[in-house]
Structure formats: C-alpha cells, structure tokens
Design a protein around this motif. Structure first.
Motif, mmCIF file in Angstrom:
data_model
loop_
_atom_site.group_PDB
_atom_site.id
_atom_site.type_symbol
_atom_site.label_atom_id
_atom_site.label_comp_id
_atom_site.label_asym_id
_atom_site.label_seq_id
_atom_site.Cartn_x
_atom_site.Cartn_y
_atom_site.Cartn_z
ATOM 1 N N UNK A 130 -140.888 -16.250 -20.273
ATOM 2 C CA UNK A 130 -140.136 -16.546 -21.495
ATOM 3 C C UNK A 130 -138.648 -16.741 -21.186
ATOM 4 N N UNK A 131 -138.103 -15.892 -20.315
ATOM 5 C CA UNK A 131 -136.681 -16.016 -19.948
ATOM 6 C C UNK A 131 -136.426 -17.352 -19.249
ATOM 7 N N UNK A 132 -137.331 -17.714 -18.332
ATOM 8 C CA UNK A 132 -137.155 -18.966 -17.598
ATOM 9 C C UNK A 132 -137.268 -20.178 -18.521
ATOM 10 N N UNK A 133 -138.164 -20.114 -19.509
ATOM 11 C CA UNK A 133 -138.295 -21.224 -20.449
ATOM 12 C C UNK A 133 -137.013 -21.406 -21.256
ATOM 13 N N UNK A 134 -136.447 -20.306 -21.714
ATOM 14 C CA UNK A 134 -135.184 -20.383 -22.457
ATOM 15 C C UNK A 134 -134.054 -20.881 -21.553
ATOM 16 N N UNK A 135 -134.096 -20.455 -20.293
ATOM 17 C CA UNK A 135 -133.071 -20.877 -19.330
ATOM 18 C C UNK A 135 -133.109 -22.390 -19.134
ATOM 19 N N UNK A 136 -134.303 -22.934 -18.958
ATOM 20 C CA UNK A 136 -134.436 -24.372 -18.712
ATOM 21 C C UNK A 136 -133.979 -25.201 -19.918
ATOM 22 N N UNK A 137 -134.000 -24.609 -21.108
ATOM 23 C CA UNK A 137 -133.505 -25.284 -22.310
ATOM 24 C C UNK A 137 -131.999 -25.055 -22.517
ATOM 25 N N UNK A 138 -131.371 -24.281 -21.614
ATOM 26 C CA UNK A 138 -129.955 -23.896 -21.742
ATOM 27 C C UNK A 138 -129.708 -23.157 -23.058
ATOM 28 N N UNK A 139 -130.723 -22.432 -23.494
ATOM 29 C CA UNK A 139 -130.601 -21.636 -24.716
ATOM 30 C C UNK A 139 -130.093 -20.259 -24.307
ATOM 31 N N UNK A 140 -128.778 -20.180 -24.101
ATOM 32 C CA UNK A 140 -128.214 -18.966 -23.496
ATOM 33 C C UNK A 140 -128.312 -17.762 -24.416
ATOM 34 N N UNK A 141 -128.219 -17.986 -25.708
ATOM 35 C CA UNK A 141 -128.344 -16.861 -26.645
ATOM 36 C C UNK A 141 -129.726 -16.234 -26.513
ATOM 37 N N UNK A 142 -130.751 -17.063 -26.419
ATOM 38 C CA UNK A 142 -132.109 -16.531 -26.269
ATOM 39 C C UNK A 142 -132.290 -15.859 -24.916
#
Length: 755
Positions: free
Chosen positions: A16-28
C-alpha cells in the motif's frame, strides 16, 4: 534525493505504501507509514518512506526527526542513511551528515555514490584532502555516467581548494565531454580557468562561447521582440532591473550597493530580481534601496524570464556571470530589450543575449573587444566602484578599522602579505614571493587563507612553500576569519597581488586600509583589476610589467619605512577621493551609459534598415534634446518599500534620539559598548540606513557620535565626529575629478606601452 526502493515482498503494508509512493501521493504515504509504525515500530519500508515523503511535503523538521529515529533503528541500511544525509546537506548541516556518511562508506565501500556523498559533505567542512581522496575513490568505482559526473565534480572542487587548479580545469572539461548540457560543469570550468596559468585569455573566451552556443542557440528563435518597450521615447523613465543570487553578505555587494541606492530615480525605476536564498542584514538593505524587490529563487529560468518580461523591464543587468546560482539561463532568454553585465565575474559570459559589458579606459586593454561577445562600454570612471564593510556598514567608522602606522616602525622589519583565496596562489606566485623575501633582508611573508588553522593543512602548505624557495622560518600562516576582516591588514606593510588571477575585493580592502599594493600587469580583465585600480589613483608605479620589476618595486617600497608610513597614513583619503570610491560620480556615469544603451537600442530597433552611422546620428540628436529634470531631494530607503527624502530621514532620526533621551526606561548604562535599548537601537538603525545610501553623511555621523557618547563609548563618538567633520569638506568637482583621472589613465597606458 534518491527515491527509496519500492520493491516489496508479500507485505501488505509495504504494498500500500509503495502504491501511494508511485502516485506521488505523499500525504497518503505519510499516513500509511505512521499507521504501520504504530503496529510495528521497526518496519523498515515505513522508516525508509516516511522521511522521504515528509521532505516532499516541505516538512523538513519532521522529515529529519523521522530519519533520525529510523537511522537509530536501522544503522545498517545504507539507502535510508543516504536519504537522511541528503536532507541534512540540503539544510546546511554537513557536520551532522559527515559521520553518517562514514557509516555509509563502510556499509557500501564498493559503491561510487557512497564516496561521492562523503566528498560532498567534506567540502563545506573544508576537509579537502579527505574530500579529494573520497572523490578519487568514487572515480575508480564509477560505472554509470551519473556517477562519473559526480566524481569529477567533487574532484574538481576539492582540487581547486588545494591549489591543483589546472587539474581541476581538466576534470571540468572531462565532465563537459560526458554531459555538455549540465550548466554546473561549464560554470566551474570558467571559474577555475581564471586561476589556471595554463589557460590563456583566448582559451577562456572560447570556453565562454562554447557555453553560449550550448545553452543559447536553441532559445534564440523564441526571443521576444520587445516592440512595446519602444513606446514613450528616448527620455522616458526607464525600468532597470538587476538580477543576482548575491543580494546578501557577498563580495558583489561591495560594488553593487551604492549603485542600487544612488541611481537617479528621476530617470530610473530600480528592480532587484533576487535568485538567492540567504537572508541577512545586507539582503534587508537591498530591499530598502530598490523600488521593487522580487524573489525568483524557486522559479525555473523560463518562469523567471516571464516575470521579468511581464514587469516591463527596459534594461536588465546581470551581476553574477559564471558564478554559482547564476542568472545566465534567464538572461539567455532575452527577457529585456537591453541586457548588460558587470561586477560578478571578470570575463565574458559568452551570450549574445547580453549586449553590453561595463568597462573602462584601462582595465580592458586595447584589443580586448575580441575576448567578449558583449560590446564594451568604457566608462570615464573605473568600471566598478568600491564600498568597504558591506557586512557591517558602521564598522567603516569605528576605531578598530582606522588606519594605523605601518607595522614595520614597531617591528623593525617589513611584512609582505596576501589575504586572497589560496587557489590564486599558484606555484609561480609563491616562487616569486620567495624571491622578494630573499631580496629584502629580515622581511616576512604573511598569508591568510581557509584551512590554515588546520595543523595537517598548514604543515602541507609550509612544505609546498619551502619547495618553491620560500624561507618558511619567515612565513606567517593566518587562518581566515571573516569576523576579523580588515584587521589582519594592521599586520601587513606591503600587500602582494597574485597573478594571473589577481585580487578583487581583497585588493580594494587593502588599499582602503592604507596598505600599498604591488600588482602584475596582465592581458585581460582577470589580470588587470589591480592595474585599473592603481591607475585610477595615479599609482601606476606600483604596477609591475614583469616578475623582475615586481621584485624591484617590493624592494624599493620596503627600503624606506618612513616613506612607507607616510604613504599608509594618507592612502585612505587618497582612494576615497578617487574614482575608485566616488559613488556619486560612478552612478552618474552609469546612468549616462544606461541612457545611451537605451537610445542605441531604440534607434536601431525602430529602424533596422539604418546604418550604424545613422543610428549614432539619431542618438546624438536625442542627447541634444535632453530634458531638464525636476529637482529631487536625495532619497533614502529607511525600510523595505519605503524611500523618503533625506531631510525626512533626518527628522525621523532626531525624533528617535530625542525620545530615547527622555525615556528613563531606556537610559543606557555607562560604557556599555553595545546599543541595547530599543529607542537608541532604532535611532542607530536609521543612521545606518542613511549611511548605507549616502556614505559619510555628516548628520548621520554626528547622530551616531551622540548615541555613542550617551552610552559612554567616547572613543567611538570621537571617530564618528571626526568623520562627520571630514565629510563637510567640499568634494572635488566631477569635471575636475574626471579630467584628473584621464591624466592618470593616460600616464598608466604610456607606462604600460599601450599607446
């Protein structure tokens, strides 16, 4: 900063962290990492990602705290440690990054990047020997182009600091060959070539033109035509912009501040486009001096150019040239119809987008035009105008910085000295200085510079000097300390200018402190800054035309200590009365130059079919139609965005002093040596603002004398009052000064065989 590795194994939280990272969703990323760490405080992927994401959100303090905790839990994870130190370096904390990077090199000794980062942390800590060793190790290990470039860059900058200037130049050339599109390597190359004895002025001009070809050619088709700027005619009030990363405590400010404060506001509206990040007292004074201050450091050059063009700037002046954080990518986009360059770098930019270079009648020798892509505008004054004590303007008037008798009177021997960057002291320079020591019995040589307080570096430097023929028993090595700027000159009888890259600000400093300077003539600006200064003072007899004459001048000056002392005690008045420091004359002539540049562009762009003769005839006609400008009282920037007439500044100053006197809570203790109470401090600030705009102002100096006397600092008060009385003497009229200067310049040119 390196992105953390986002690969994972069957770990739902990491997924889940990596998926958010790849979207540059830093808040998530931050939310998910913190959720995971609450369940598992040692979760590696969360520790790797949390600090990175917080930094992307500009929450630097939180990012550092997260990485600090992560590094304590996972001291074996090199990837995590590298990202941690990159934030530390970003925040200007190399001493904190250094021990972490020592761990990284132990964990990954076979990775070039580990050693590149270590070398980078060594530079601001002045650990140049270790930094060079780390860079060499990185070069041995480098496989990718990126790592090779990093190693070459670090090797070059450390070599330059260690005096290996030619080797540093070769590293820069190798980096450019690998990646011509990286502007930093071009900047370093042109900076380092200044001090490389093997680099001719033609080599430097070629390197600058190569820079221009690389970075400007693709931009030319998109240059604006600026036709709208022609409206209003030749004599309208012009918008003049100055662009620089150095509007703070920097050498540029010793020459730029008077220009910003004193350019004629009837003719010019002054803008400062600030590319720097530092905030200090000099930066605040800039905001007071100018009419508009615009921060551009977070903008790309495309955005910077658009902002400048939108502001309607008529003439844009670059103050940085080929120095760090420079404005050349912006200037290359031609955001203003007329562009010029001065002060920051002693040589051509290589850009055809820059139309003019401010010069004078001697600094750029005959034929120098071939070394510039810009046109030379030769001022009747010196090309720059010096003002001392940019860091602390009021120190200019304080007792510690008044000229003292030459130290040889008390010492019984003559001390030669240099306070220049050690990178300028090549083997040829040091060897010649050794000849001077041999020619002048019992004399000593003082060298001030970075790292000379480090025992290992100092010992290495002494060994180098001994190899070059210097009697090291007569050598005094003094560590550089900016808090003691100017004070070291009290220990020097005669200053020695290096070559081929001569002193800049330092040479002006030593002359103002009363110390005679011996300089070597050269064939280009970088080698003639001392020549120009001395010529404009009528001191061409301190200019050596060859090494033998350099030694002879030193011997002659050292042979008569009484005469040396008379020179010293009168030299400050001499330089302050010359065009080297007459800001009123300099700003008037720069204003004339700006108007001429504008008229030339206006005539040429309005009539592209005209010949140069027709353009000049039109300019001459416009000059003959010069309007009578309305009288305007001198303006003082007392606060950012607030410029008021000088008489109003006087009224404000006297009101503050009167209030301070009647406020019993603000009564100073005797002989405090510091202005601590609020009202007295506010009065001091206004007096400093006046003097920063108009040096030697008698009213401001008298007020400071009153403030110091009220605090029991009578010695300070006496010096301020003496300076106030001296300032009441009428200055030499402009026409008379310029005529005298032309005589001096002509005599110097004849002496140098250039007429």
């Amino acid at each position: 900063m390196s992105a953390p590795n986002t690969s994972h194994q069957a770990d739902p939280s990491a997924v889940r962290i990596s998926q958010a990272f790849l979207k540059h969703d830093w808040v998530s990323v931050v939310r998910l990492c913190r959720q995971t760490l609450r369940k598992n405080g040692r979760h590696l992927r969360s520790h790797q990602m949390l600090g990175f994401a917080l930094n992307q959100l500009k929450k630097t303090d939180q990012a550092l705290a997260a990485y600090r905790q992560a590094a304590a839990m996972h001291p074996e994870d090199a990837e995590l440690l590298i990202n941690y130190v990159q934030i530390l370096m970003q925040e200007g904390r190399p001493s904190d990054a250094y021990p972490v990077l020592k761990k990284v090199t132990a964990l990954r000794p076979d990775k070039a990047l580990s050693w590149i980062h270590l070398a980078r942390s060594c530079y601001p800590m002045t650990l140049h020997e270790e930094g060079l060793a780390a860079a060499n190790k990185a070069w041995e290990l480098a496989e990718s182009t990126e790592d090779k470039l990093g190693a070459l860059n670090q090797r070059a900058i450390h070599r330059r600091e260690l005096g290996q200037v030619h080797e540093a130049v070769e590293d820069c050339k190798a980096a450019i060959a690998l990646n011509p599109a990286d502007i930093a390597h071009h900047t370093n190359l042109l900076l380092f070539m200044l001090a490389d004895p093997a680099a001719s002025v033609q080599d430097m001009a070629e390197a600058a033109r190569n820079f221009g070809t690389t970075f400007e050619a693709a931009l030319k088709p998109a240059w604006p035509d600026h036709a709208a700027r022609r409206e209003g005619g030749p004599w309208r009030r012009l918008k003049v912009g100055f662009i620089s990363p150095d509007f703070h405590n920097h050498a540029v400010m010793y020459f730029a501040e008077g220009l910003l404060a004193q350019l004629d506001r009837r003719q010019f509206e002054i803008w400062a486009f600030d590319l720097g990040t530092l905030e200090d007292t000099a930066a605040e004074r800039v905001r007071c001096h100018v009419d508009h201050h615009v921060k551009l450091h977070l903008k790309h050059s495309v955005e910077q150019a658009a902002i400048i063009q939108e502001a309607g700037i008529d003439i844009l002046i670059d103050l940085s040239g080929h120095t760090g954080g420079n404005a050349l990518p912006t200037m290359a986009r031609k955001p203003a119809p007329v562009q010029a360059f001065t002060i920051g770098y002693p040589g051509t930019t290589g850009l055809t987008a820059i139309d003019w270079w401010f010069s004078d009648g001697i600094t750029d020798p005959p034929g120098a035009e071939a070394l510039y892509t810009e046109q030379l505008y030769r001022l009747p004054t010196r090309w720059i105008c010096y003002r001392p004590h940019s860091r602390n303007p009021l120190w200019r008037y304080q007792p510690a910085y008044q000229v003292r008798p030459t130290p040889a009177l008390a010492n019984g021997f003559v001390t030669f000295g240099s306070c220049n960057n050690l990178g300028k002291l090549t083997d040829e320079v040091l060897a010649l200085w050794g000849r001077i020591l041999a020619a002048v019995p019992n004399s000593r040589l003082l060298i001030e510079g970075k790292n000379l307080g480090l025992p290992e570096f100092s010992a290495s430097y002494r060994a180098r000097c001994e190899r070059l023929g210097i009697d090291v028993s007569r050598l005094d090595l003094v560590p550089l300390d900016y808090a003691k700027q100017y004070l070291v000159y009290h220990r020097v009888d005669i200053a020695l200018d290096p070559f081929p890259l001569v002193g800049g600000t330092t040479s002006n400093d030593v002359i103002w402190m009363g110390v005679p300077l011996i300089t070597m003539n050269g064939d280009a600006l970088k080698s003639r800054m001392g020549v120009g200064m001395l010529a404009h003072m009528g001191r061409h007899d301190w200019i050596a035309r060859n090494p033998d004459e350099y030694v002879a001048i030193a011997s002659r000056l050292a042979s008569d200590v009484e005469s040396l002392n008379r020179i010293r005690l009168g030299l400050r008045d001499e330089v302050e009365a010359s065009t080297v420091m007459r800001e009123d004359v300099y700003t008037q002539e720069v204003g004339n130059a700006l108007r001429f540049m504008w008229m030339l562009w206006l005539a040429g762009s309005s009539h592209p079919e005209w010949t140069p003769e027709q353009v000049f005839a039109q300019v001459e006609a416009w000059v003959g139609e010069a309007p009578t400008w309305p009288e305007q009282e001198f303006q003082v920037g007392v606060a950012p965005g607030e410029r008021i007439p000088l008489t109003k500044a006087y009224e404000r100053l006297q009101t503050m002093i009167a209030r301070a006197k009647t406020d019993t809570d603000e009564a100073p203790a005797a002989a405090t040596n510091q202005i601590l109470s609020k009202r007295w401090f506010e009065a001091t600030v206004i007096a400093e603002r006046i003097l920063s705009a108009k040096p030697h102002d008698a009213v401001a100096l008298t007020a400071l004398a009153e403030i110091e006397n009220a605090h029991g600092n009578h010695e300070f008060g006496r010096v301020y009052l003496a300076e106030a009385l001296k300032s009441l003497k009428p200055a030499e009229p402009v026409e008379q000064l310029l005529e005298r200067t032309q005589r001096y310049v002509q005599a110097a040119r004849e002496y140098l065989g250039e007429v």
